[in-house]
Design a protein around this motif. Structure first.
Motif, mmCIF file in Angstrom:
data_model
loop_
_atom_site.group_PDB
_atom_site.id
_atom_site.type_symbol
_atom_site.label_atom_id
_atom_site.label_comp_id
_atom_site.label_asym_id
_atom_site.label_seq_id
_atom_site.Cartn_x
_atom_site.Cartn_y
_atom_site.Cartn_z
ATOM 1 N N GLU A 27 9.918 3.705 -4.464
ATOM 2 C CA GLU A 27 9.996 2.468 -4.488
ATOM 3 C C GLU A 27 8.841 1.584 -3.739
ATOM 4 N N ASN A 28 8.335 2.332 -2.633
ATOM 5 C CA ASN A 28 7.191 1.843 -2.141
ATOM 6 C C ASN A 28 5.960 1.751 -2.877
ATOM 7 N N ASN A 31 5.680 -0.633 -5.554
ATOM 8 C CA ASN A 31 5.743 -2.144 -5.069
ATOM 9 C C ASN A 31 4.459 -2.155 -4.118
ATOM 10 N N ASP A 33 1.455 -3.242 -4.861
ATOM 11 C CA ASP A 33 0.846 -4.623 -5.145
ATOM 12 C C ASP A 33 1.877 -5.773 -5.176
ATOM 13 N N THR A 34 2.968 -5.793 -4.796
ATOM 14 C CA THR A 34 3.947 -6.792 -4.853
ATOM 15 C C THR A 34 3.633 -7.706 -3.705
ATOM 16 N N PRO A 35 3.270 -8.905 -3.729
ATOM 17 C CA PRO A 35 3.336 -9.754 -2.617
ATOM 18 C C PRO A 35 4.400 -9.951 -1.833
ATOM 19 N N TYR A 37 6.019 -7.559 -0.227
ATOM 20 C CA TYR A 37 6.984 -6.519 -0.139
ATOM 21 C C TYR A 37 6.701 -5.865 1.375
ATOM 22 N N ARG A 39 7.342 -2.101 3.276
ATOM 23 C CA ARG A 39 7.590 -0.789 3.245
ATOM 24 C C ARG A 39 9.131 -0.495 3.630
ATOM 25 N N HIS A 77 -4.689 -17.144 -7.147
ATOM 26 C CA HIS A 77 -3.488 -16.791 -7.199
ATOM 27 C C HIS A 77 -2.300 -17.734 -6.813
ATOM 28 N N GLY A 88 0.119 -9.958 0.884
ATOM 29 C CA GLY A 88 0.106 -8.682 0.107
ATOM 30 C C GLY A 88 1.324 -7.881 0.576
ATOM 31 N N SER A 89 1.367 -6.501 0.411
ATOM 32 C CA SER A 89 2.517 -5.651 0.891
ATOM 33 C C SER A 89 1.971 -5.044 1.957
#
Length: 130
Positions: A27-28, A31, A33-35, A37, A39, A77, A88-89
């Motif tokens: 899952e980490n 994600n 590149d998921t803004p 997010y 860990r 963005h 970001g994450s």
């Protein structure tokens, strides 16, 4: 046969815990590149049976990593603030790959223990049949 049952349950608990840990690592990585997010981390805990340590393991509570996420400059963005940055994450891909390898190797070690216990119990049953 009780010792064999204990060995099977200990190895199975280790395999289950490492499989769930690998799921969180996956899952980490998915994600990275998921803004925004954070860990996910889990810890292993010793399982108790009737108030005594059983040798088996279980997963502790899932927690979110509290490190600050990376600040990314991209004025175009949609999540960027007035200065052009967005969060970001906080996932480090190198750390996640290392965690995945560790979980995989731990899973394989438990699998070998399970297989060795199965072979030993089979050999014991063959001896008892004679």
């Amino acid at each position: 046969m009780s010792d064999f049952s204990n060995a099977f349950s200990i190895a199975a608990s280790g395999m289950k815990a490492q499989a769930m840990r690998l799921r969180h690592v996956s899952e980490n990585i998915a994600n990275v590149d998921t803004p925004g997010y954070h860990r996910k981390t889990v810890s292993l805990e010793e399982a108790m049976h009737d108030g005594a340590p059983s040798g088996a393991v279980s997963l502790g509570e899932m927690q979110l990593d509290r490190r600050e996420p990376a600040r990314i400059y991209d004025p175009g963005h949609p999540m960027a603030d007035e200065s052009g940055y967005y969060d970001g994450s906080n996932v480090d891909l190198v750390v996640e790959i290392a965690d995945a390898r560790e979980a995989q190797r731990s899973y394989e070690a438990n699998l070998r223990m399970f297989d060795q216990t199965r072979q030993m119990s089979s050999a014991l049953l063959d001896l008892l049949r004679r």
